[in-house]
Design an enzyme around this catalytic site. Structure first.
Site, PDB file in Angstrom:
ATOM      1  N   ARG A 101       0.873  -1.188   0.000  1.00  0.00           N
ATOM      2  CA  ARG A 101       0.000   0.000   0.000  1.00  0.00           C
ATOM      3  C   ARG A 101       0.899   1.223   0.000  1.00  0.00           C
ATOM      4  O   ARG A 101       1.733   1.390   0.903  1.00  0.00           O
ATOM      5  CB  ARG A 101      -0.921   0.014   1.221  1.00  0.00           C
ATOM      6  CG  ARG A 101      -1.636   1.339   1.408  1.00  0.00           C
ATOM      7  CD  ARG A 101      -2.736   1.296   2.429  1.00  0.00           C
ATOM      8  NE  ARG A 101      -3.866   0.519   1.939  1.00  0.00           N
ATOM      9  CZ  ARG A 101      -5.068   0.503   2.513  1.00  0.00           C
ATOM     10  NH1 ARG A 101      -5.297   1.220   3.600  1.00  0.00           N
ATOM     11  NH2 ARG A 101      -6.044  -0.216   2.008  1.00  0.00           N
ATOM     12  N   HIS A 128      -7.500   0.706  -6.275  1.00  0.00           N
ATOM     13  CA  HIS A 128      -7.641  -0.172  -5.104  1.00  0.00           C
ATOM     14  C   HIS A 128      -8.186  -1.527  -5.597  1.00  0.00           C
ATOM     15  O   HIS A 128      -9.311  -1.917  -5.287  1.00  0.00           O
ATOM     16  CB  HIS A 128      -8.566   0.470  -4.074  1.00  0.00           C
ATOM     17  CG  HIS A 128      -8.481  -0.113  -2.697  1.00  0.00           C
ATOM     18  ND1 HIS A 128      -7.626  -1.147  -2.369  1.00  0.00           N
ATOM     19  CD2 HIS A 128      -9.152   0.184  -1.553  1.00  0.00           C
ATOM     20  CE1 HIS A 128      -7.777  -1.441  -1.085  1.00  0.00           C
ATOM     21  NE2 HIS A 128      -8.694  -0.661  -0.572  1.00  0.00           N
ATOM     22  N   GLN A 131      -9.704  -4.358  -3.302  1.00  0.00           N
ATOM     23  CA  GLN A 131     -11.035  -4.010  -2.815  1.00  0.00           C
ATOM     24  C   GLN A 131     -12.101  -4.392  -3.844  1.00  0.00           C
ATOM     25  O   GLN A 131     -13.163  -4.902  -3.501  1.00  0.00           O
ATOM     26  CB  GLN A 131     -11.103  -2.506  -2.532  1.00  0.00           C
ATOM     27  CG  GLN A 131     -12.452  -2.049  -2.023  1.00  0.00           C
ATOM     28  CD  GLN A 131     -12.766  -2.581  -0.638  1.00  0.00           C
ATOM     29  OE1 GLN A 131     -11.987  -2.408   0.285  1.00  0.00           O
ATOM     30  NE2 GLN A 131     -13.912  -3.243  -0.485  1.00  0.00           N
ATOM     31  N   ASP A 224     -17.555   6.207  -1.279  1.00  0.00           N
ATOM     32  CA  ASP A 224     -16.276   6.171  -0.554  1.00  0.00           C
ATOM     33  C   ASP A 224     -16.092   7.547   0.081  1.00  0.00           C
ATOM     34  O   ASP A 224     -16.812   8.506  -0.254  1.00  0.00           O
ATOM     35  CB  ASP A 224     -15.140   5.840  -1.550  1.00  0.00           C
ATOM     36  CG  ASP A 224     -13.769   5.708  -0.888  1.00  0.00           C
ATOM     37  OD1 ASP A 224     -13.707   5.490   0.340  1.00  0.00           O
ATOM     38  OD2 ASP A 224     -12.753   5.843  -1.604  1.00  0.00           O
ATOM     39  N   CYS A 264     -16.302   0.763   0.768  1.00  0.00           N
ATOM     40  CA  CYS A 264     -15.092  -0.002   1.079  1.00  0.00           C
ATOM     41  C   CYS A 264     -14.691   0.118   2.544  1.00  0.00           C
ATOM     42  O   CYS A 264     -13.943  -0.707   3.047  1.00  0.00           O
ATOM     43  CB  CYS A 264     -13.950   0.417   0.160  1.00  0.00           C
ATOM     44  SG  CYS A 264     -13.431   2.133   0.365  1.00  0.00           S
ATOM     45  N   ARG A 292     -12.908  -9.237   1.490  1.00  0.00           N
ATOM     46  CA  ARG A 292     -11.498  -8.920   1.247  1.00  0.00           C
ATOM     47  C   ARG A 292     -10.640 -10.155   1.514  1.00  0.00           C
ATOM     48  O   ARG A 292      -9.734 -10.481   0.747  1.00  0.00           O
ATOM     49  CB  ARG A 292     -11.029  -7.778   2.168  1.00  0.00           C
ATOM     50  CG  ARG A 292     -11.661  -6.420   1.891  1.00  0.00           C
ATOM     51  CD  ARG A 292     -11.223  -5.842   0.558  1.00  0.00           C
ATOM     52  NE  ARG A 292      -9.788  -5.710   0.466  1.00  0.00           N
ATOM     53  CZ  ARG A 292      -9.082  -4.674   0.930  1.00  0.00           C
ATOM     54  NH1 ARG A 292      -9.700  -3.665   1.497  1.00  0.00           N
ATOM     55  NH2 ARG A 292      -7.771  -4.632   0.774  1.00  0.00           N
TER      56      ARG A 292
HETATM   57  N1  NVA Z   1     -10.237   6.315  -1.179  1.00  0.00           N
HETATM   58  C1  NVA Z   1      -9.849   5.882   0.153  1.00  0.00           C
HETATM   59  C2  NVA Z   1     -10.014   4.407   0.298  1.00  0.00           C
HETATM   60  C3  NVA Z   1      -9.679   3.888   1.675  1.00  0.00           C
HETATM   61  C4  NVA Z   1      -9.793   2.387   1.753  1.00  0.00           C
HETATM   62  C5  NVA Z   1      -8.413   6.292   0.424  1.00  0.00           C
HETATM   63  O1  NVA Z   1      -7.580   6.177  -0.478  1.00  0.00           O
HETATM   64  O2  NVA Z   1      -8.128   6.773   1.527  1.00  0.00           O
HETATM   65  N1   CP Z   2     -11.133  -0.721   2.594  1.00  0.00           N
HETATM   66  C1   CP Z   2      -9.858  -0.664   3.022  1.00  0.00           C
HETATM   67  O1   CP Z   2      -8.919  -0.817   2.253  1.00  0.00           O
HETATM   68  O2   CP Z   2      -9.727  -0.449   4.358  1.00  0.00           O
HETATM   69  P1   CP Z   2      -8.360  -0.174   5.127  1.00  0.00           P
HETATM   70  O3   CP Z   2      -7.869   1.185   4.710  1.00  0.00           O
HETATM   71  O4   CP Z   2      -8.740  -0.220   6.583  1.00  0.00           O
HETATM   72  O5   CP Z   2      -7.377  -1.237   4.776  1.00  0.00           O
END
Ligand code: NVA
Ligand code: CP
Length: 308
Positions: A101, A128, A131, A224, A264, A292
């Site tokens: 990540r 993502h 997800q 989201d 998500c 997930r």
């Molecule tokens: N769009 C959000 C998704 C979190 C799982 C982010 O990137 O923070």
């Molecule tokens: N949906 C998701 O990726 O959650 P986290 O940021 O908690 O991993």
């Protein structure tokens, strides 16, 4: 050839379908599959915060018989004292796969360029895709399939989730609509790619600004956060332009009567989604979060070329 999963379109329609089939089998018989027995190790690296991704990969790798190495990159040299390509090259000598990540998509591309084991995108600024495998598994469960079903993503249409809905939804043969305010629209390259994929799968892609037009009669509504990780201080108004895109009972009323709602998570209750919808009968959000685990177990098994 080493298979990476950096974007949703790194899986062909047939491959995506095979991964989802395997995920469903793994969900039905959770501890029956141990392709990482040895144990083989998987590095799971975080440049950003996480709850679901971190725990579902950790648990999932263990359930596959493997050894998860979950590391916050701040305690390593990652991208600081050495190049990301060198880090990918070194990690490949230790582990069977690298899950990452991070921020910009160029960072994970650099790791993948140096790696000789599969690299998996656990969220970047652009996409993502893990997800979306969970989301599509949820759509299969709740709607009986993905091909021909319609999905509207409303909110920040310029973010990683919007891009992944476009690519993965088109790959799954869905009719995908994304709607966000002016200035928060998806990247043209991603829309063009999704249109091309949809032309081959029978799906379709539409980009809108009107949230009601987006959700009208759809089978799935998704949203989201309006402020993704790293955008907290970008100086943009991330509230006022988004208010018409809140997934509340009124907006849900325009969708198909049996429509499901996805998010998500983490959710900012009272902002992009109301408590009433998130906790209501049409919400599939907590199944989605569980999925997930199953989807990522199937993905790792597929990328490592393991027979099940
Ligand atoms: N769009 C959000 C998704 C979190 C799982 C982010 O990137 O923070
Ligand atoms: N949906 C998701 O990726 O959650 P986290 O940021 O908690 O991993």
């Amino acid at each position: 050839m080493t298979r990476h999963f950096l974007r949703d379109d790194d899986l062909s329609p047939a491959e995506q379908s095979a991964v989802l089939d395997l995920a469903a089998r793994m969900k039905a018989d959770r501890f029956a599959y141990t392709p990482l027995a040895g144990p083989r190790s998987v590095a799971v690296l975080f440049d950003k915060q996480s709850l679901r991704t971190r725990i579902s990969f950790d648990a999932g790798i263990a359930e596959l018989g493997g050894h998860p190495l979950v590391v916050d990159t701040q305690v390593t040299h990652f991208g600081r004292g050495e190049t990301l390509g060198d880090a990918g090259r070194v990690l490949s000598r230790y582990v069977a796969a690298i899950v990452l990540r991070t921020h910009g998509d160029e960072r994970i591309a650099e790791v993948a360029a140096g790696a000789t084991v599969p690299v998996v995108n656990a969220l970047t600024d652009g996409f993502h895709p893990c997800q979306l495998l969970a989301d599509l598994l949820t759509v299969r469960e709740r709607c009986g399939g993905t091909a021909g079903r319609s999905l509207a993503y409303v909110g920040d249409a310029a973010n990683n989730m919007s891009h992944s809905y476009l690519l993965a939804g088109a790959t799954a043969g869905m009719h995908v609509r994304v709607a966000g305010p002016a200035g928060f629209q998806p990247a043209a390259e991603v829309v063009a790619r999704a249109e091309k994929i949809a032309a081959g799968t029978g799906g379709s892609v539409r980009v809108l600004t009107d949230p009601v037009a987006a959700v009208r009669d759809v089978d799935v509504i998704a949203t989201d956060t309006w402020t993704s990780m790293g955008q907290e201080t970008d100086g943009l108004d991330r509230t006022t332009p988004f208010l018409p895109y809140q997934v509340n009972k009124t907006l849900l009323g325009y969708a198909a009567a049996e429509a499901i709602v996805l998010h998500c998570l983490p959710a900012h209750r009272g902002e992009e989604i109301t408590d009433e919808v998130l906790d209501g009968p049409q919400s599939a959000v907590f199944d989605q979060a569980e999925n997930r685990l199953h989807a990522q177990k199937a993905l790792l098994t597929f990328l490592l070329g393991e027979k099940t």
